[in-house]
Design a protein around this motif. Structure first.
Motif, mmCIF file in Angstrom:
data_model
loop_
_atom_site.group_PDB
_atom_site.id
_atom_site.type_symbol
_atom_site.label_atom_id
_atom_site.label_comp_id
_atom_site.label_asym_id
_atom_site.label_seq_id
_atom_site.Cartn_x
_atom_site.Cartn_y
_atom_site.Cartn_z
ATOM 1 N N SER A 91 39.121 -15.218 -11.718
ATOM 2 C CA SER A 91 40.103 -14.269 -12.027
ATOM 3 C C SER A 91 41.464 -14.565 -12.604
ATOM 4 O O SER A 91 41.544 -14.468 -13.937
ATOM 5 N N THR A 92 41.677 -15.596 -12.432
ATOM 6 C CA THR A 92 42.819 -17.172 -13.366
ATOM 7 C C THR A 92 42.423 -17.081 -14.546
ATOM 8 O O THR A 92 42.773 -16.765 -15.705
ATOM 9 N N ILE A 93 40.956 -17.382 -14.879
ATOM 10 C CA ILE A 93 40.871 -17.977 -15.914
ATOM 11 C C ILE A 93 40.180 -16.866 -17.063
ATOM 12 O O ILE A 93 40.859 -16.704 -17.851
ATOM 13 N N GLU A 94 39.898 -15.508 -16.367
ATOM 14 C CA GLU A 94 39.820 -14.908 -16.795
ATOM 15 C C GLU A 94 40.981 -13.904 -17.247
ATOM 16 O O GLU A 94 40.682 -13.648 -18.742
ATOM 17 N N LEU A 95 41.827 -13.878 -16.377
ATOM 18 C CA LEU A 95 43.068 -13.293 -17.410
ATOM 19 C C LEU A 95 44.018 -13.689 -18.327
ATOM 20 O O LEU A 95 44.417 -13.662 -19.140
ATOM 21 N N LEU A 96 43.456 -15.248 -18.289
ATOM 22 C CA LEU A 96 44.159 -15.996 -19.592
ATOM 23 C C LEU A 96 43.672 -15.764 -20.719
ATOM 24 O O LEU A 96 43.899 -15.767 -21.653
ATOM 25 N N ASN A 97 42.740 -15.536 -20.486
ATOM 26 C CA ASN A 97 42.084 -15.018 -21.737
ATOM 27 C C ASN A 97 42.094 -13.663 -22.165
ATOM 28 O O ASN A 97 42.398 -14.182 -23.798
ATOM 29 N N GLU A 98 42.239 -13.296 -21.681
ATOM 30 C CA GLU A 98 42.518 -11.575 -21.584
ATOM 31 C C GLU A 98 43.887 -11.972 -22.748
ATOM 32 O O GLU A 98 44.077 -10.759 -23.048
ATOM 33 N N MET A 99 44.654 -12.478 -21.600
ATOM 34 C CA MET A 99 46.736 -11.971 -21.923
ATOM 35 C C MET A 99 46.283 -13.013 -24.094
ATOM 36 O O MET A 99 47.645 -12.682 -24.245
ATOM 37 N N LEU A 100 45.816 -13.785 -23.833
ATOM 38 C CA LEU A 100 45.633 -14.363 -25.507
ATOM 39 C C LEU A 100 47.036 -15.327 -25.536
ATOM 40 O O LEU A 100 48.278 -14.998 -26.254
ATOM 41 N N VAL A 101 47.424 -15.980 -24.147
ATOM 42 C CA VAL A 101 48.191 -16.736 -23.992
ATOM 43 C C VAL A 101 48.551 -18.078 -24.934
ATOM 44 O O VAL A 101 47.743 -18.627 -25.603
ATOM 45 N N SER A 102 49.881 -18.489 -25.605
ATOM 46 C CA SER A 102 50.414 -18.570 -26.410
ATOM 47 C C SER A 102 51.303 -19.929 -25.193
ATOM 48 O O SER A 102 52.029 -21.028 -25.921
ATOM 49 N N ASP A 103 51.954 -19.771 -24.005
ATOM 50 C CA ASP A 103 52.574 -20.902 -23.469
ATOM 51 C C ASP A 103 52.405 -20.299 -21.862
ATOM 52 O O ASP A 103 52.087 -19.536 -21.455
ATOM 53 N N VAL A 104 51.812 -22.095 -21.888
ATOM 54 C CA VAL A 104 52.261 -21.965 -20.467
ATOM 55 C C VAL A 104 53.005 -23.331 -19.798
ATOM 56 O O VAL A 104 53.414 -24.430 -20.159
ATOM 57 N N ILE A 105 54.187 -22.408 -18.642
ATOM 58 C CA ILE A 105 55.078 -23.505 -18.394
ATOM 59 C C ILE A 105 54.350 -23.921 -16.216
ATOM 60 O O ILE A 105 53.803 -23.060 -15.792
ATOM 61 N N VAL A 106 53.706 -25.451 -16.523
ATOM 62 C CA VAL A 106 53.771 -25.446 -14.933
ATOM 63 C C VAL A 106 54.926 -25.478 -14.238
ATOM 64 O O VAL A 106 55.413 -26.691 -14.221
ATOM 65 N N LEU A 107 54.848 -25.141 -12.884
ATOM 66 C CA LEU A 107 56.487 -25.417 -12.044
ATOM 67 C C LEU A 107 54.997 -26.613 -10.959
ATOM 68 O O LEU A 107 54.616 -25.203 -10.384
ATOM 69 N N GLY A 108 56.276 -27.606 -10.230
ATOM 70 C CA GLY A 108 55.614 -28.439 -9.548
ATOM 71 C C GLY A 108 55.369 -29.400 -8.949
ATOM 72 O O GLY A 108 56.372 -29.911 -10.713
ATOM 73 N N ARG A 109 55.580 -30.669 -7.563
ATOM 74 C CA ARG A 109 55.967 -31.731 -7.832
ATOM 75 C C ARG A 109 54.494 -32.376 -8.719
ATOM 76 O O ARG A 109 53.383 -31.813 -8.730
ATOM 77 N N ILE A 110 54.684 -33.402 -8.853
ATOM 78 C CA ILE A 110 53.769 -34.619 -9.308
ATOM 79 C C ILE A 110 52.394 -34.512 -8.002
ATOM 80 O O ILE A 110 52.605 -34.503 -7.682
#
Length: 62
Positions: A25-44
């Motif tokens: 469902s996350t992959i489908e949502l990213l495809n539908e949203m036409l994402v141009s930027d992703v910011i990843v939060l969290g430690r290594i």
């Protein structure tokens, strides 16, 4: 909490992923949203390189 502020400032969404594989469902949502930027939060290690590579491949280049 900083992620909420960052998402609001950029009019973005917050998506939670497992460290090793995002849900279908996350992959489908990213495809539908036409994402141009992703910011990843969290430690290594919070998100694997495999997930990071997948996110990079899904970013819309404009």
């Amino acid at each position: 909490m900083s992620g909420v502020i960052l998402a609001a400032k950029n009019k973005g969404a917050i998506l939670l992923v497992s460290p090793f594989k995002p849900s279908n469902s996350t992959i489908e949502l990213l495809n539908e949203m036409l994402v141009s930027d992703v910011i990843v939060l969290g430690r290594i290690g919070a998100v694997s390189n495999q997930v990071m590579d997948l996110m990079k491949s899904m970013i819309l280049i404009m």
